[in-house]
Design a protein around this motif. Structure first.
Motif, PDB file in Angstrom:
ATOM      1  N   TRP A  91       0.779  -1.185   0.053  1.00 13.38           N
ATOM      2  CA  TRP A  91       0.048  -0.165  -0.167  1.00 13.38           C
ATOM      3  C   TRP A  91       1.024   1.222   0.000  1.00 13.38           C
ATOM      4  CZ3 TRP A  91      -4.693  -0.560  -1.355  1.00 13.38           C
ATOM      5  CH2 TRP A  91      -5.278  -1.768  -1.221  1.00 13.38           C
ATOM      6  N   LEU A  92       1.960   1.289   0.672  1.00 12.78           N
ATOM      7  CA  LEU A  92       2.839   2.591   0.584  1.00 12.78           C
ATOM      8  C   LEU A  92       3.634   2.489  -0.533  1.00 12.78           C
ATOM      9  CD1 LEU A  92       4.350   1.936   4.326  1.00 12.78           C
ATOM     10  CD2 LEU A  92       2.714   3.646   3.466  1.00 12.78           C
ATOM     11  N   GLN A  93       3.963   1.497  -1.268  1.00 12.17           N
ATOM     12  CA  GLN A  93       4.702   1.638  -2.639  1.00 12.17           C
ATOM     13  C   GLN A  93       3.400   2.237  -3.658  1.00 12.17           C
ATOM     14  OE1 GLN A  93       7.935   1.254  -3.320  1.00 12.17           O
ATOM     15  NE2 GLN A  93       7.157   2.407  -5.433  1.00 12.17           N
ATOM     16  N   LEU A  94       2.230   1.795  -3.558  1.00 10.20           N
ATOM     17  CA  LEU A  94       0.947   2.340  -4.515  1.00 10.20           C
ATOM     18  C   LEU A  94       0.996   3.640  -4.117  1.00 10.20           C
ATOM     19  CD1 LEU A  94      -1.193   1.944  -6.328  1.00 10.20           C
ATOM     20  CD2 LEU A  94      -2.671   1.163  -4.501  1.00 10.20           C
ATOM     21  N   MET A  95       0.865   4.047  -3.061  1.00  8.21           N
ATOM     22  CA  MET A  95       0.773   5.497  -2.633  1.00  8.21           C
ATOM     23  C   MET A  95       1.937   6.495  -3.391  1.00  8.21           C
ATOM     24  SD  MET A  95      -0.156   5.335   1.546  1.00  8.21           S
ATOM     25  CE  MET A  95      -1.592   4.492   2.073  1.00  8.21           C
ATOM     26  N   ARG A  96       3.193   5.844  -3.386  1.00  9.36           N
ATOM     27  CA  ARG A  96       4.102   6.499  -4.063  1.00  9.36           C
ATOM     28  C   ARG A  96       3.902   6.499  -5.686  1.00  9.36           C
ATOM     29  NH1 ARG A  96       7.148   2.768  -0.953  1.00  9.36           N
ATOM     30  NH2 ARG A  96       7.889   3.816   0.996  1.00  9.36           N
ATOM     31  N   ASP A  97       3.728   5.331  -6.187  1.00  5.99           N
ATOM     32  CA  ASP A  97       3.394   5.152  -7.627  1.00  5.99           C
ATOM     33  C   ASP A  97       2.414   6.071  -8.025  1.00  5.99           C
ATOM     34  OD1 ASP A  97       5.597   3.246  -7.590  1.00  5.99           O
ATOM     35  OD2 ASP A  97       4.139   1.607  -7.410  1.00  5.99           O
ATOM     36  N   SER A  98       1.251   6.390  -7.460  1.00  2.00           N
ATOM     37  CA  SER A  98       0.157   6.980  -7.749  1.00  2.00           C
ATOM     38  C   SER A  98       0.346   8.401  -7.401  1.00  2.00           C
ATOM     39  CB  SER A  98      -1.268   6.600  -7.176  1.00  2.00           C
ATOM     40  OG  SER A  98      -1.103   6.609  -5.803  1.00  2.00           O
ATOM     41  N   GLN A  99       1.296   8.753  -6.881  1.00  2.00           N
ATOM     42  CA  GLN A  99       1.497  10.149  -6.353  1.00  2.00           C
ATOM     43  C   GLN A  99       0.571  10.766  -5.367  1.00  2.00           C
ATOM     44  OE1 GLN A  99       3.282  12.721  -9.546  1.00  2.00           O
ATOM     45  NE2 GLN A  99       2.826  11.091 -10.962  1.00  2.00           N
ATOM     46  N   SER A 100      -0.184   9.907  -4.596  1.00  2.00           N
ATOM     47  CA  SER A 100      -1.076  10.204  -3.681  1.00  2.00           C
ATOM     48  C   SER A 100      -0.513  10.992  -2.535  1.00  2.00           C
ATOM     49  CB  SER A 100      -1.538   8.703  -3.019  1.00  2.00           C
ATOM     50  OG  SER A 100      -2.523   8.078  -3.979  1.00  2.00           O
ATOM     51  N   ASN A 101      -1.154  11.995  -2.305  1.00  2.00           N
ATOM     52  CA  ASN A 101      -0.480  13.034  -0.965  1.00  2.00           C
ATOM     53  C   ASN A 101      -1.423  12.960  -0.149  1.00  2.00           C
ATOM     54  OD1 ASN A 101      -2.800  14.684  -2.186  1.00  2.00           O
ATOM     55  ND2 ASN A 101      -1.232  15.822  -3.464  1.00  2.00           N
ATOM     56  N   ALA A 102      -2.386  12.026   0.125  1.00  2.00           N
ATOM     57  CA  ALA A 102      -3.416  12.110   1.250  1.00  2.00           C
ATOM     58  C   ALA A 102      -4.210  10.413   1.227  1.00  2.00           C
ATOM     59  CB  ALA A 102      -4.413  12.749   1.237  1.00  2.00           C
ATOM     60  N   THR A 103      -4.358   9.997   2.645  1.00  2.00           N
ATOM     61  CA  THR A 103      -5.065   8.730   2.827  1.00  2.00           C
ATOM     62  C   THR A 103      -5.897   8.760   3.533  1.00  2.00           C
ATOM     63  OG1 THR A 103      -4.285   6.351   2.834  1.00  2.00           O
ATOM     64  CG2 THR A 103      -3.201   7.997   4.360  1.00  2.00           C
ATOM     65  N   CYS A 104      -6.781   7.742   3.474  1.00  2.00           N
ATOM     66  CA  CYS A 104      -8.083   7.371   4.378  1.00  2.00           C
ATOM     67  C   CYS A 104      -7.901   5.939   4.832  1.00  2.00           C
ATOM     68  CB  CYS A 104      -9.249   7.684   4.038  1.00  2.00           C
ATOM     69  SG  CYS A 104     -10.830   7.593   5.045  1.00  2.00           S
ATOM     70  N   ILE A 105      -7.703   5.638   6.376  1.00  3.19           N
ATOM     71  CA  ILE A 105      -7.375   4.338   6.617  1.00  3.19           C
ATOM     72  C   ILE A 105      -8.535   3.867   7.683  1.00  3.19           C
ATOM     73  CG2 ILE A 105      -5.804   2.917   7.683  1.00  3.19           C
ATOM     74  CD1 ILE A 105      -3.804   5.076   6.925  1.00  3.19           C
ATOM     75  N   SER A 106      -9.097   2.734   7.391  1.00  2.00           N
ATOM     76  CA  SER A 106     -10.133   2.227   8.416  1.00  2.00           C
ATOM     77  C   SER A 106      -9.594   2.272   9.925  1.00  2.00           C
ATOM     78  CB  SER A 106     -10.635   0.759   7.923  1.00  2.00           C
ATOM     79  OG  SER A 106     -11.307   0.788   6.725  1.00  2.00           O
ATOM     80  N   ALA A 107     -10.240   2.804  10.793  1.00  5.71           N
ATOM     81  CA  ALA A 107      -9.744   2.725  11.999  1.00  5.71           C
ATOM     82  C   ALA A 107     -10.826   2.161  13.167  1.00  5.71           C
ATOM     83  CB  ALA A 107      -9.521   4.272  12.580  1.00  5.71           C
ATOM     84  N   GLY A 108     -12.108   2.547  13.108  1.00  6.99           N
ATOM     85  CA  GLY A 108     -13.028   2.098  13.999  1.00  6.99           C
ATOM     86  C   GLY A 108     -14.494   2.335  13.640  1.00  6.99           C
ATOM     87  N   GLY A 109     -15.252   2.155  14.848  1.00  6.79           N
ATOM     88  CA  GLY A 109     -16.759   2.436  14.785  1.00  6.79           C
ATOM     89  C   GLY A 109     -17.244   1.042  14.840  1.00  6.79           C
ATOM     90  N   TYR A 110     -17.798   0.685  13.604  1.00  2.00           N
ATOM     91  CA  TYR A 110     -18.208  -0.791  13.525  1.00  2.00           C
ATOM     92  C   TYR A 110     -17.098  -1.667  14.083  1.00  2.00           C
ATOM     93  CZ  TYR A 110     -19.929  -5.205  11.779  1.00  2.00           C
ATOM     94  OH  TYR A 110     -20.587  -6.496  11.542  1.00  2.00           O
ATOM     95  N   ILE A 111     -16.104  -1.534  13.343  1.00  5.18           N
ATOM     96  CA  ILE A 111     -14.920  -2.556  13.859  1.00  5.18           C
ATOM     97  C   ILE A 111     -13.610  -1.815  14.016  1.00  5.18           C
ATOM     98  CG2 ILE A 111     -13.436  -4.534  13.091  1.00  5.18           C
ATOM     99  CD1 ILE A 111     -15.489  -5.866  11.518  1.00  5.18           C
ATOM    100  N   ALA A 112     -13.006  -1.975  15.137  1.00  6.72           N
ATOM    101  CA  ALA A 112     -11.696  -1.386  15.439  1.00  6.72           C
ATOM    102  C   ALA A 112     -10.415  -2.043  14.839  1.00  6.72           C
ATOM    103  CB  ALA A 112     -11.698  -0.992  17.132  1.00  6.72           C
TER     104      ALA A 112
END
Length: 704
Positions: free
Chosen positions: A49-70
């Motif tokens: 996932w970190l390599q994909l962020m580099r390759d796509s030149q992504s500058n922001a990310t949203c990651i599952s944290a909690g709520g229904y499942i932590a």
């Protein structure tokens, strides 16, 4: 591979927090989302996932944290941990990795359902039907839907957000399905709140008694809820925000004052198209949200899997060209890219190259487009109240006009009927009312003032025949503006035709015929003496038996009415369902009629034209000394039904732009070449030899 055990990622130090800027939402322009499944802690590969962020030149990310499942070691009772979490912290691992890439980070929570233990301990948190019975999840038995008007949302989810922001270096908490149960919840908390505020019982169903009051109450309650969450987050980290996920229409249902305080950015959850949705639907999301909040940044969430609302193949992969087109058409119209992958395991890698390609296209044109503003001479009125007040297929009218304007290559914007004002309408030369049925007296007054100031209108069907509460009027609220009066309510017809009458701009382009198809629902109207009637209805005649299919009478009642105002504006009115019948039948004569009406109403050569073959979606981005004409090529064998398998390269396209006197420089941003425009008579012209999915013609002048 399995992630090695991790300690909770350390919170940022006070010095680091001081460096965080509150305007991070503007700089976060390419988003990579990882939506974890419960078993992902067993096998997800953070390095992929970190390599994909580099390759796509992504500058922001949203990651599952909690709520229904932590997906982190939460300390809150009834905050369900993934049963595979063990001593790992996949959320913390990804947060730390993304921060190492200097990315903005959001934590995703989902409060729409809870597990059985929480439901048993707190039955007051649950959404309930009209009989008071709790609502089990429709897709996964054994879990329960929550009600947004209970303490689960206002208190428990507030604590979840505070725990995440306190323990991890994040910029925001992002809430999916944050409204809880989507229907009317009859929980005790909801019943009491509605009764206390309105004096009424909750409506028994949508559009039943009390529905108008319910719509307003729900909007206020949800907006206040976001304010509570946002304050809780900002109390811990001043730069951080709580940001709710929005569907394609949700921005127009929010309270403006609270939005100004608590919504720094909109994320639109319209992840793709299915069935007969057209590819320009991606860009429409950007237009619609700008129509309500023109200065608010917008990001469009795109799923890497196919969209099919009945079957929901969320763990599969959409065709590459479909994914790229959706993303590119979105950012062309200002809804910048965000991709989401459901489930962090990757058995099918075919989605990765199109994501990288589409994101790279945005990165290539962003340096120019980020400083420009999308503009247009034409605006389509977004009738936001229609779906709340009446149950007929109001969207078809908009879809038909939208398709006709795209085919005619007319750049246009949206203006919400909730935001009608002289200031909001002033940038536009023509306002299109596809079927703006519900217009209050104040809204009609604004449109009247706009026309008196020299603006033009193109209106159709039942525009202004109902007030803002859905009550029918005896005559058009805009009768004096349109130049017509109602003589007969709408009625369904078959085999209807309209005859070309005078030599008028609206009946050009129909060589070889004296009539074209009319509508399937028509109104009887009387035109004022100062109007022109370039088309009239041919009186009804049978469609069977075939021997009886012929007209008996000469054309009589007005079918298209035009007028010119002393102050320069022009009016066109169609007393039939022009937009919806074009959308249903796609008869080219109807599309041409829309194009002719807008062209005549504009009354001059458009500031930007693009001539050539193919289906294009256009957006005009302007600066003080520059303009960028964004061309999205929608020419493909599956144009009117997804998914796209192939984009056909464009033949030559000639772009003509009105420019001030003096030297003009030109470039093609995607091709990466400088071009010399031909400048004559106040216009600069460039011919593009070909283009793939995207090209941007950039012209500059003056001191640039």
């Amino acid at each position: 591979m399995r992630t090695e055990p991790e300690q909770t990622a350390p919170a940022a130090t006070p010095a680091q927090l001081d460096e965080r800027s509150a305007d991070w939402p503007q700089a976060a322009t390419r988003w990579a989302q990882i939506t974890l499944a419960e078993d992902d802690p067993l096998h997800f590969d953070s390095e992929f996932w970190l390599q994909l962020m580099r390759d796509s030149q992504s500058n922001a990310t949203c990651i599952s944290a909690g709520g229904y499942i932590a997906y982190y070691p939460t300390q809150l009772q009834y905050h369900y941990r993934s049963k595979y979490l063990g001593d790992t912290d996949p959320f913390g691992t990804l947060v730390e990795g993304a921060r190492g890439l200097d990315m903005s980070v959001m934590a995703r929570v989902d409060p729409h359902a809870i597990h059985a233990d929480a439901a048993a301990a707190h039955p007051e948190w649950l959404a309930r039907d009209i009989n008071g019975e709790p609502l089990e999840h429709w897709a996964h038995p054994g879990i329960w839907l929550t009600c947004a008007f209970t303490d689960y949302h206002r208190e428990f989810i507030t604590e979840v957000a505070r725990e995440i922001v306190r323990e991890y270096d994040v910029d925001a908490v992002f809430a999916n399905r944050w409204e809880g149960y989507g229907g009317i919840s009859y929980s005790e908390a909801a019943r009491k709140s509605f009764k206390d505020e309105t004096g009424l019982d909750l409506p028994a169903a949508e559009h039943a008694e009390g529905w108008h009051e319910y719509v307003g109450w729900r909007r206020r309650q949800l907006s206040q809820l976001v304010a509570v969450w946002d304050k809780a987050v900002r109390d811990l980290r001043p730069h951080a925000r709580f940001i709710p996920n929005l569907g394609a229409l949700a921005a127009r249902d929010l309270d403006r004052d609270l939005v100004e305080k608590h919504y720094p950015i909109f994320f639109i959850d319209k992840q793709g198209r299915s069935g007969t949705e057209v590819p320009w639907a991606a860009g429409r999301n950007g237009k619609r949200n700008r129509g309500v909040f023109p200065d608010r940044p917008v990001r469009l969430i795109t799923s890497v899997g196919p969209e099919h609302h009945q079957y929901r193949w969320k763990d599969s992969v959409a065709p590459a060209e479909e994914t790229k087109t959706w993303i590119v058409d979105g950012f062309a119209q200002g809804a910048l890219p965000w991709f989401t992958k459901f489930n962090a395991s990757v058995p099918d890698h075919r989605w990765v190259p199109p994501i990288v390609e589409a994101f790279s296209l945005h990165a290539k044109v962003e340096p120019v487009l980020k400083d420009l503003r999308i503009t247009a001479e034409v605006a389509l009125l977004d009738p936001t109240r229609a779906g709340q007040l009446r149950t007929d297929r109001t969207a078809d009218h908009e879809d038909g006009f939208y398709q006709a304007l795209v085919e005619a290559r007319v750049p246009f914007e949206f203006v919400s009927d909730q935001e009608l004002s002289a200031e909001r309408l002033s940038p536009f030369k023509v306002i299109v009312l596809a079927n703006a049925e519900h217009l209050g007296d104040e809204q009609c007054a604004v449109l009247r003032q706009y026309v008196e100031g020299g603006g033009s209108l193109v209106a159709a069907y039942q525009t202004s025949l109902y007030d803002e509460r859905g009550q029918a009027r005896a005559d058009f609220g805009l009768a004096d503006v349109l130049g017509v009066h109602l003589t007969e309510a709408s009625r369904p017809v078959k085999n209807n035709y309209i005859a070309l009458m005078d030599d008028h701009r609206l009946n050009r382009g129909f060589p070889g015929t004296t009539r074209i198809i009319g509508g399937t629902h028509i109104l009887g109207v009387e035109a004022d003496p100062d109007t022109e009637v370039p088309f009239r209805f041919i009186p009804d005649f049978p469609d069977l038996p075939m021997e009886e299919v012929y007209s008996r009478h000469d054309p009589d009642r007005p079918a298209v009415i035009c007028r010119q105002n002393a102050n320069g504006g022009r009016i066109v009115y169609f007393p039939f369902n022009l937009g919806s019948i074009f959308w249903e039948a796609l008869q080219s004569d109807h599309g041409l009629l829309v194009a002719n009406a807008v062209d005549w109403a504009l009354g001059k050569e458009p500031e930007v034209t693009v001539e050539g073959a193919g289906l294009l979606d256009l957006a005009i981005h302007r600066g003080e000394n520059s303009v960028a004409v964004v061309i999205v090529n929608l020419t493909n064998p599956m144009a009117m039904r997804g998914p796209i398998r192939e984009t056909l390269p464009l033949p030559p396209q000639t772009v003509s732009v009105a420019v001030p006197d003096g030297p003009v420089k030109g470039s093609l941003l995607v091709a990466g070449v400088e071009v010399e425009p031909t400048v004559a008579n106040g216009r600069a012209e460039i011919t593009i030899p070909t283009a793939g999915l995207l090209e941007v013609v950039h012209l500059t002048w003056g001191d640039r």
